[in-house]
Scaffold this active site. Sequence first.
Site, short mmCIF file in Angstrom:
data_model
loop_
_atom_site.label_atom_id
_atom_site.label_comp_id
_atom_site.label_asym_id
_atom_site.label_seq_id
_atom_site.Cartn_x
_atom_site.Cartn_y
_atom_site.Cartn_z
N GLY A 189 66.79 18.72 14.24
CA GLY A 189 65.83 17.98 13.42
C GLY A 189 66.47 16.89 12.59
CB SER A 190 68.16 14.51 12.61
OG SER A 190 68.14 14.68 14.02
#
Length: 232
Positions: A189-190
């Site tokens: 997640g990013s």
Amino acid sequence: MSVIDSIRKQIPPIHPEGYKFIAIFAVVTLVLGWIYDPLFWVGLVLTIWCAYFFRDPPRVTPLEEGLVVSPADGLVSAVGPAAPPPELGLGAEPLLRISIFMSVFDVHVNRAPMAGRVAKIAYRPGLFLNADLDKASEDNERNGLTVDTAAGRIGVVQIAGLIARRIVCFVSQGDSLEAGERFGLIRFGSRVDVYLPHGARALVAVGAHALAGETILADFNAAAPPRRFATD
């Protein structure tokens, strides 16, 4: 073509960065199953998800001069002028920034937006705010690259998110990149921001879903009329 070959073609390859994590998930699954049978199935689901997370499907990249392809899979979360991070050395004037937010279900292998030479790599430690927030560009851990392209120097910034604790960069200063070539990965997640110099015209809108190495984000060829969008 056999049924097995057909099934095999539907399973994308796994990036080597994921091997260690998948092995850890698998070992934990076996331990959980040894402790309490139902936990094995929970662990198995998580192990399958981990393998899915590190998938690295092939992409078909458009190669016309002046095109900017997405560096990441995910939701286009911002399109507009913004000052680039100071460590990139791109100046304080706002540039066209296009942000791609990656959920934990998106492919997390990052690809070069344009062909060019890596002029600078700058890592900056920071917080782990939700990468979908605009202030994540300023406050979160990040790793920025500047790339000298035929259209000028562009910036690409990998930004850690709530869950991500590790940004991986595969290239070094001075390396040459082809458009769509893999240059890094962010675990769990990013977000990736692209900063483009004057003359770039955005071809995506907030809310669109991008594919790394395939979706055209912008174009430096100004001859075509501005693109219009409609949503359901």
